[in-house]
Scaffold this active site. Structure first.
Site, PDB file in Angstrom:
ATOM      1  N   ARG A   3     124.737  62.235 132.434  1.00  0.00           N
ATOM      2  CA  ARG A   3     123.779  61.824 131.392  1.00  0.00           C
ATOM      3  C   ARG A   3     123.793  60.311 131.163  1.00  0.00           C
ATOM      4  O   ARG A   3     122.804  59.719 130.731  1.00  0.00           O
ATOM      5  CB  ARG A   3     124.030  62.560 130.069  1.00  0.00           C
ATOM      6  CG  ARG A   3     123.099  62.087 128.945  1.00  0.00           C
ATOM      7  CD  ARG A   3     123.149  62.954 127.708  1.00  0.00           C
ATOM      8  NE  ARG A   3     124.486  63.184 127.229  1.00  0.00           N
ATOM      9  CZ  ARG A   3     125.204  62.307 126.507  1.00  0.00           C
ATOM     10  NH1 ARG A   3     124.706  61.141 126.180  1.00  0.00           N
ATOM     11  NH2 ARG A   3     126.416  62.620 126.092  1.00  0.00           N
ATOM     12  N   TYR A  54      97.479  55.246 128.222  1.00  0.00           N
ATOM     13  CA  TYR A  54      97.680  56.694 128.302  1.00  0.00           C
ATOM     14  C   TYR A  54      97.754  57.279 126.880  1.00  0.00           C
ATOM     15  O   TYR A  54      98.369  56.681 125.982  1.00  0.00           O
ATOM     16  CB  TYR A  54      98.964  56.961 129.094  1.00  0.00           C
ATOM     17  CG  TYR A  54      99.429  58.379 128.998  1.00  0.00           C
ATOM     18  CD1 TYR A  54      98.626  59.426 129.461  1.00  0.00           C
ATOM     19  CD2 TYR A  54     100.661  58.690 128.432  1.00  0.00           C
ATOM     20  CE1 TYR A  54      99.039  60.736 129.351  1.00  0.00           C
ATOM     21  CE2 TYR A  54     101.087  60.006 128.327  1.00  0.00           C
ATOM     22  CZ  TYR A  54     100.270  61.016 128.781  1.00  0.00           C
ATOM     23  OH  TYR A  54     100.677  62.312 128.667  1.00  0.00           O
ATOM     24  N   ASP A  71     102.712  48.600 132.188  1.00  0.00           N
ATOM     25  CA  ASP A  71     102.758  49.938 132.779  1.00  0.00           C
ATOM     26  C   ASP A  71     102.026  49.836 134.116  1.00  0.00           C
ATOM     27  O   ASP A  71     100.807  49.672 134.153  1.00  0.00           O
ATOM     28  CB  ASP A  71     102.079  50.945 131.833  1.00  0.00           C
ATOM     29  CG  ASP A  71     102.137  52.373 132.373  1.00  0.00           C
ATOM     30  OD1 ASP A  71     102.205  52.540 133.602  1.00  0.00           O
ATOM     31  OD2 ASP A  71     102.086  53.311 131.559  1.00  0.00           O
ATOM     32  N   LYS A  79     103.618  60.102 138.913  1.00  0.00           N
ATOM     33  CA  LYS A  79     102.343  59.845 139.572  1.00  0.00           C
ATOM     34  C   LYS A  79     102.567  59.368 141.017  1.00  0.00           C
ATOM     35  O   LYS A  79     103.048  60.129 141.828  1.00  0.00           O
ATOM     36  CB  LYS A  79     101.554  58.848 138.730  1.00  0.00           C
ATOM     37  CG  LYS A  79     101.472  59.230 137.236  1.00  0.00           C
ATOM     38  CD  LYS A  79     100.755  60.553 137.064  1.00  0.00           C
ATOM     39  CE  LYS A  79     100.519  61.024 135.647  1.00  0.00           C
ATOM     40  NZ  LYS A  79     101.523  60.910 134.658  1.00  0.00           N
TER      41      LYS A  79
HETATM   42  C1  LIG Z   1      99.556  55.318 132.872  1.00  0.00           C
HETATM   43  C2  LIG Z   1     100.549  56.332 132.378  1.00  0.00           C
HETATM   44  N1  LIG Z   1     101.687  55.915 131.811  1.00  0.00           N
HETATM   45  C3  LIG Z   1     102.597  56.795 131.334  1.00  0.00           C
HETATM   46  C4  LIG Z   1     102.384  58.145 131.394  1.00  0.00           C
HETATM   47  C5  LIG Z   1     103.427  59.108 130.876  1.00  0.00           C
HETATM   48  O1  LIG Z   1     104.134  59.605 131.979  1.00  0.00           O
HETATM   49  P1  LIG Z   1     104.909  61.022 131.992  1.00  0.00           P
HETATM   50  O2  LIG Z   1     103.886  62.105 131.985  1.00  0.00           O
HETATM   51  O3  LIG Z   1     105.715  60.934 133.251  1.00  0.00           O
HETATM   52  O4  LIG Z   1     105.776  61.039 130.767  1.00  0.00           O
HETATM   53  C6  LIG Z   1     101.213  58.631 131.994  1.00  0.00           C
HETATM   54  C7  LIG Z   1     100.958  60.090 132.084  1.00  0.00           C
HETATM   55  O5  LIG Z   1      99.899  60.528 132.437  1.00  0.00           O
HETATM   56  C8  LIG Z   1     100.271  57.691 132.489  1.00  0.00           C
HETATM   57  O6  LIG Z   1      99.117  58.096 133.052  1.00  0.00           O
END
Ligand SMILES: Cc1ncc(COP(=O)(O)O)c(C=O)c1O
Length: 386
Positions: A55, A107, A179, A204
């Protein structure tokens, strides 16, 4: 870091075991044995690097993945997480307590965390859209310590100037986190452009097969060090099995993403010619508003694009429902092409006025281009549009 990205994806940080395995094996154990208490204390007190407890991330499979993740973005360090949201949460709780500014669309989970949950802890958050950019300087001068943005954004593919925004944040003593999920490290390296942190939903493109959930945070060792305790005590560690699966996928990342760039460009151009499509949003199209900036800061335009169907939201729903190769599913970055209608998925919770303010019409469909043949994807879109 002398080797090129494709070489780093394959070879960086592989831990070769005594049996000659070419890749890091999976150490599923939760704990590790020590020869003596003195040895144990050396690791616990940080005098020696070593394995201790999974962990904490002190596990060889996880440490090997993290070194590979750092190499992808040219970062000094990287922490792996059980999801992209876990990575963002640890970042905000460590480096955003004096205020977070989110620039542009993001997101839905990120927006919910920033708008509804962090304020419950007394954390000030500001959500600015692209046309609010003029307010960024003033809000920064009130003392927010972290600017967060996605580029390209979801689903309008808006492009933000990472270098210019990093400069503005730094002038106020703030940090910039990008991001980089949509672009992937193949197409864009925010740290090289001046950002302080990179966040990935590894779920992704890095995972790439829609079969794992994971996240990553990359940056300077000094900035990542305080995030470690938050991750440890939030318990948001990646599992060793997922770490190995993710490292496996990263080895093919450049081949996948470059093919997805190429196919997305072909699909975008074909959709631009289609009489049933009123608008195509793709950074690789010369008439796209962010094209010049994307050309400057990205080395490929990505596998994500949005189209606006000529007609109503119901017409767009019918197109989405009639697609055969594109699966109707709310994710992106996998080998299989996916379609979503933002007004029914990612942006369903917003009012129609708020969606309009963000440039998201009901007739918009977001496409995540996979690894199928471009001609087949174009034919599928044509039959559904017809
Ligand atoms: C651009 C982006 N950032 C962060 C996330 C969050 O990721 P996770 O689903 O792995 O928690 C997503 C999820 O769709 C996303 O599209």
């Amino acid at each position: 870091m002398t080797e090129k990205l494709a070489t780093r994806c394959v070879h960086a940080s592989e831990l070769v075991d005594s049996h000659g395995s070419p890749h890091t094996p999976i150490y599923t154990t939760t704990t590790f044995k020590f020869a003596s208490t003195a040895d144990l204390l050396d690791v616990v007190d940080g005098r020696k690097a070593g394995n201790l407890y999974t962990r904490y991330g002190l596990n060889p499979t996880i440490a090997s993945l993290e070194a590979k993740l750092a190499a992808l973005e040219g970062a000094q360090a990287a922490w792996a997480f059980c999801s992209g949201m876990a990575a963002e949460t640890a970042l905000f709780l460590t480096h955003g307590r004096k205020g977070v500014i989110c620039l542009g669309d993001a997101y839905g989970g990120t927006l919910e965390l920033l708008a509804s949950q962090l304020p419950l802890l007394g954390i000030r958050t500001h959500l600015l859209l692209g046309d609010d950019m003029a307010r960024l300087d003033a809000i920064l001068s009130e003392g927010s310590e972290l600017v967060f943005l996605e580029t390209p954004t979801n689903p309008t593919l808006e492009i933000f100037d990472i270098h210019a925004i990093a400069k503005m944040a730094h002038a106020h003593g703030a940090k910039l986190a990008v991001d980089n999920t949509f672009a992937s490290p193949v197409n864009q390296n925010p740290l090289a452009l001046g950002a302080d942190f990179v966040v990935h939903s590894c779920t992704k493109y890095l995972g790439g097969h829609s079969d794992l959930t994971a996240g990553a945070l990359m940056g300077a060792t000094e900035l990542l060090a305080p995030v470690w305790n938050w991750r440890k005590n939030l318990g948001s560690m990646i599992a060793p099995e997922i770490a190995a699966l993710l490292a496996r996928s990263i080895r093919t990342l450049p081949v996948r993403v470059r093919q997805q760039n190429d196919t997305a460009q072909k699909v975008a151009e074909a959709m631009g010619q289609n009489p049933r499509v009123s608008r195509v949003l793709y950074p690789g199209l010369p008439d796209f508003p962010g094209h010049a900036l994307a050309r400057k800061q990205m080395s490929g335009f990505g596998g994500m694009l949005s189209i606006e169907v000529k007609g109503s939201g119901e017409d767009a729903t019918r197109v989405a429902d009639r697609l055969k190769l594109f699966a109707l599913a709310p994710s992106l970055g996998g080998v299989e092409s996916l379609v979503t209608q933002p007004c029914t998925t990612t942006h369903h919770g917003l009012t129609p006025e708020e969606r309009t303010r963000r440039g998201i019409s009901d007739a918009m469909l977001r496409l995540s281009i996979g690894l199928e043949d471009a001609d087949d994807l174009i034919a599928d879109l044509r039959q559904a549009l017809d």
